[in-house]
Motif scaffolding. Sequence first.
Motif, PDB file in Angstrom:
ATOM      1  N   ARG A 327       0.839  -1.194   0.000  1.00  0.00           N
ATOM      2  CA  ARG A 327       0.000   0.000   0.000  1.00  0.00           C
ATOM      3  C   ARG A 327       0.872   1.242   0.000  1.00  0.00           C
ATOM      4  NH1 ARG A 327      -1.214  -2.647   4.337  1.00  0.00           N
ATOM      5  NH2 ARG A 327      -0.735  -0.832   5.646  1.00  0.00           N
ATOM      6  N   PHE A 328       0.292   2.335  -0.487  1.00  0.00           N
ATOM      7  CA  PHE A 328       1.044   3.590  -0.532  1.00  0.00           C
ATOM      8  C   PHE A 328       1.388   4.064   0.875  1.00  0.00           C
ATOM      9  CE2 PHE A 328       1.387   8.203  -0.588  1.00  0.00           C
ATOM     10  CZ  PHE A 328       2.275   8.412  -1.630  1.00  0.00           C
ATOM     11  N   ASP A 329       0.524   3.785   1.841  1.00  0.00           N
ATOM     12  CA  ASP A 329       0.713   4.353   3.173  1.00  0.00           C
ATOM     13  C   ASP A 329       1.513   3.457   4.115  1.00  0.00           C
ATOM     14  OD1 ASP A 329      -1.180   2.395   3.407  1.00  0.00           O
ATOM     15  OD2 ASP A 329      -2.555   3.550   4.665  1.00  0.00           O
ATOM     16  N   VAL A 330       2.066   2.348   3.612  1.00  0.00           N
ATOM     17  CA  VAL A 330       2.875   1.504   4.476  1.00  0.00           C
ATOM     18  C   VAL A 330       4.199   2.210   4.761  1.00  0.00           C
ATOM     19  CG1 VAL A 330       4.057   0.244   2.623  1.00  0.00           C
ATOM     20  CG2 VAL A 330       3.690  -0.862   4.827  1.00  0.00           C
ATOM     21  N   LYS A 331       4.720   2.055   5.969  1.00  0.00           N
ATOM     22  CA  LYS A 331       5.998   2.673   6.303  1.00  0.00           C
ATOM     23  C   LYS A 331       7.108   2.014   5.493  1.00  0.00           C
ATOM     24  CE  LYS A 331       4.926   4.309  10.964  1.00  0.00           C
ATOM     25  NZ  LYS A 331       5.310   4.276  12.403  1.00  0.00           N
ATOM     26  N   VAL A 332       8.000   2.848   4.970  1.00  0.00           N
ATOM     27  CA  VAL A 332       9.044   2.336   4.085  1.00  0.00           C
ATOM     28  C   VAL A 332       9.908   1.317   4.809  1.00  0.00           C
ATOM     29  CG1 VAL A 332      11.038   2.960   2.670  1.00  0.00           C
ATOM     30  CG2 VAL A 332       9.048   4.459   2.724  1.00  0.00           C
ATOM     31  N   GLU A 333      10.232   1.570   6.077  1.00  0.00           N
ATOM     32  CA  GLU A 333      11.099   0.644   6.794  1.00  0.00           C
ATOM     33  C   GLU A 333      10.455  -0.740   6.929  1.00  0.00           C
ATOM     34  OE1 GLU A 333       9.620   3.741   9.884  1.00  0.00           O
ATOM     35  OE2 GLU A 333      10.200   3.654   7.764  1.00  0.00           O
ATOM     36  N   GLU A 334       9.141  -0.794   7.093  1.00  0.00           N
ATOM     37  CA  GLU A 334       8.445  -2.083   7.179  1.00  0.00           C
ATOM     38  C   GLU A 334       8.479  -2.800   5.837  1.00  0.00           C
ATOM     39  OE1 GLU A 334       4.508  -1.424   8.600  1.00  0.00           O
ATOM     40  OE2 GLU A 334       5.166  -0.459  10.460  1.00  0.00           O
ATOM     41  N   LEU A 335       8.217  -2.057   4.780  1.00  0.00           N
ATOM     42  CA  LEU A 335       8.256  -2.629   3.436  1.00  0.00           C
ATOM     43  C   LEU A 335       9.654  -3.121   3.095  1.00  0.00           C
ATOM     44  CD1 LEU A 335       6.804  -3.187   0.771  1.00  0.00           C
ATOM     45  CD2 LEU A 335       7.294  -0.830   0.097  1.00  0.00           C
ATOM     46  N   ALA A 336      10.670  -2.329   3.454  1.00  0.00           N
ATOM     47  CA  ALA A 336      12.054  -2.686   3.156  1.00  0.00           C
ATOM     48  C   ALA A 336      12.439  -3.997   3.838  1.00  0.00           C
ATOM     49  CB  ALA A 336      12.988  -1.556   3.597  1.00  0.00           C
ATOM     50  N   ARG A 337      12.075  -4.143   5.113  1.00  0.00           N
ATOM     51  CA  ARG A 337      12.412  -5.375   5.834  1.00  0.00           C
ATOM     52  C   ARG A 337      11.711  -6.585   5.220  1.00  0.00           C
ATOM     53  NH1 ARG A 337      12.526  -1.939  10.459  1.00  0.00           N
ATOM     54  NH2 ARG A 337      10.283  -2.227  10.804  1.00  0.00           N
ATOM     55  N   VAL A 339      10.642  -6.970   1.983  1.00  0.00           N
ATOM     56  CA  VAL A 339      11.218  -7.287   0.675  1.00  0.00           C
ATOM     57  C   VAL A 339      12.594  -7.929   0.829  1.00  0.00           C
ATOM     58  CG1 VAL A 339      12.051  -6.305  -1.498  1.00  0.00           C
ATOM     59  CG2 VAL A 339       9.900  -5.485  -0.501  1.00  0.00           C
ATOM     60  N   ASN A 340      13.367  -7.452   1.789  1.00  0.00           N
ATOM     61  CA  ASN A 340      14.721  -7.956   1.982  1.00  0.00           C
ATOM     62  C   ASN A 340      14.748  -9.428   2.377  1.00  0.00           C
ATOM     63  OD1 ASN A 340      17.196  -8.119   4.317  1.00  0.00           O
ATOM     64  ND2 ASN A 340      17.732  -7.236   2.334  1.00  0.00           N
ATOM     65  N   SER A 341      13.636  -9.946   2.883  1.00  0.00           N
ATOM     66  CA  SER A 341      13.593 -11.344   3.322  1.00  0.00           C
ATOM     67  C   SER A 341      13.355 -12.309   2.167  1.00  0.00           C
ATOM     68  CB  SER A 341      12.502 -11.533   4.383  1.00  0.00           C
ATOM     69  OG  SER A 341      11.204 -11.400   3.812  1.00  0.00           O
ATOM     70  N   PHE A 342      13.164 -11.783   0.958  1.00  0.00           N
ATOM     71  CA  PHE A 342      12.883 -12.636  -0.206  1.00  0.00           C
ATOM     72  C   PHE A 342      14.113 -12.764  -1.100  1.00  0.00           C
ATOM     73  CE2 PHE A 342       8.719 -11.610   1.298  1.00  0.00           C
ATOM     74  CZ  PHE A 342       7.962 -12.729   0.985  1.00  0.00           C
ATOM     75  N   ASP A 343      14.093 -13.806  -1.907  1.00  0.00           N
ATOM     76  CA  ASP A 343      15.183 -14.090  -2.843  1.00  0.00           C
ATOM     77  C   ASP A 343      14.829 -13.744  -4.283  1.00  0.00           C
ATOM     78  OD1 ASP A 343      16.885 -15.579  -0.812  1.00  0.00           O
ATOM     79  OD2 ASP A 343      15.044 -16.779  -0.772  1.00  0.00           O
ATOM     80  N   VAL A 344      13.511 -13.694  -4.573  1.00  0.00           N
ATOM     81  CA  VAL A 344      13.034 -13.376  -5.927  1.00  0.00           C
ATOM     82  C   VAL A 344      11.865 -12.407  -5.805  1.00  0.00           C
ATOM     83  CG1 VAL A 344      12.033 -14.283  -8.065  1.00  0.00           C
ATOM     84  CG2 VAL A 344      13.733 -15.633  -6.821  1.00  0.00           C
ATOM     85  N   LEU A 345      11.893 -11.378  -6.650  1.00  0.00           N
ATOM     86  CA  LEU A 345      10.790 -10.417  -6.741  1.00  0.00           C
ATOM     87  C   LEU A 345      10.173 -10.551  -8.126  1.00  0.00           C
ATOM     88  CD1 LEU A 345       9.394  -7.993  -5.244  1.00  0.00           C
ATOM     89  CD2 LEU A 345      10.988  -6.498  -6.475  1.00  0.00           C
ATOM     90  N   LEU A 346       8.867 -10.823  -8.179  1.00  0.00           N
ATOM     91  CA  LEU A 346       8.166 -11.046  -9.451  1.00  0.00           C
ATOM     92  C   LEU A 346       7.014 -10.073  -9.571  1.00  0.00           C
ATOM     93  CD1 LEU A 346       7.130 -12.647 -11.962  1.00  0.00           C
ATOM     94  CD2 LEU A 346       6.045 -14.238 -10.354  1.00  0.00           C
ATOM     95  N   GLY A 347       6.946  -9.346 -10.688  1.00  0.00           N
ATOM     96  CA  GLY A 347       5.841  -8.427 -10.875  1.00  0.00           C
ATOM     97  C   GLY A 347       5.726  -7.942 -12.308  1.00  0.00           C
TER      98      GLY A 347
END
Length: 461
Positions: A327-337, A339-347
């Motif tokens: 979501r647009f309103d999610v805190k960046v630090e939460e989103l960053a943590r 995403v960092n836990s994944f090995d592949v990003l698909l979109g």
Amino acid sequence: HTHTPVTNCSSLQQRHTTCIFERIDGCNNERKRAVVLPDAEPEWKKPEDTVATEEEPPKRDDAAAEPLDNGKVVCTTEGPFSDTCDVFGDVRTNGTAHTVTLVPATQTESREWKIQPYTRRGMSGISEVTVTQLDSTSADSPAPACTVTHRVPGIVFALGGLTGNYFHDFSDALVPLFVASRRYGGEVQLLASNIQPWWLGKYEAVVRRLSKYDVVDLDHDDQIRCFPSVTVGLRMHKEFDIVPELVPGGAPLSMVDFTAFLRETYTLPRAAPISLMKDISPPEDQEKRKPRLMLLHRGHYRKFVNVPEIVKAAEKAGFEVSIADPRFDVKVEELARSVNSFDVLLGVHGAGLTNAVFMPTGAVVIQVVPYGNLEHMAKVDFGDPVADMGLRYLEYSITAEESTLLEMLGPDHPVIKDPESVHRSGWDKVAEYYLGKQDVRVDVERFAPTLALAIEHLRQK
């Protein structure tokens, strides 16, 4: 950092506000897409004041090439995106007048430049800054007297423009700001025109690591600030990318440096993805260790319409799959943590792929390119930047049969039959159909080899 309580600001105007960074976090934001700012902010170091496409090496306009004690202005206005001026010597800013003035020690030629300090020239809603080199300091042309003296350089830049779109937050602002300021190690004063408190709040962790000082609201700053040097405008080398040889200051930076900086800023734990190499762990552990794949599921246009099938195909390939709709309103630090836990990003091509900046180095990004000859745009926006981050970039271009445009328009419509004719008709039609009216139904059998390439890459890490 220590934490101090904040006070509420009375009102927030859309474009210009006196609620600057010292008083930002309690502001009530009236923009619909605004981020709720934190309840408390770390105490900033106060200014050390005393009150009284890829760019080629650009053409440079060097004025007053006398020794530095007389000052020098170097303006660059020939690049594909940005106009900038670097002013060295006795430099004075007048925020409300939008002027940056070089005061020479001896008589010299009078010069003037108009600079829009946003990274894309010609952007509406961005005020110009006038950079002036005085010819002398005589009574006929007096220099403005300093009311605040800084011992550190200044950087004048503009917000607004396309910021507010997650991709452009990084491409147009955060990456160029990193390039301009990182060499100073925080000892630099930022002066923002068209200040956007919600934006500064959203990315405050990044901004505060780039500068130890409160951001100055240039448009409402009635001080005459004196600096040893000022950079006016931010330079964008490429979309969402850095060209190391064009970085100022003699210390090349790259997107690898930028992503490492973000991992440090947000204290992200993973600098490398999972390793599936067979010789580093017992066979029983290898069976338990599955690489994690984040599937970005857009809630509107260019969304996947067969998510369960894609998830099943990815699991069959050997991935543990999670579906994400940031979501647009999610805190960046939460989103960053996350995403960092994944090995592949698909979109599918879109702003969500900007989150590649938080992936561990050596991870995989798979961009699904919508139908309509969009491969060049996909490569420029994400393909090249992702590779320059030290990530493995894979691209999957869908066919007309995988696009919902086919059943919407039929096989004989020019949008399906002749995408090149749509491109020739102009960007508006390209955006309307290929970006704005199209969803994606991935042919999972055709997509399987791409998933296999991602797994194979992780086996080699």
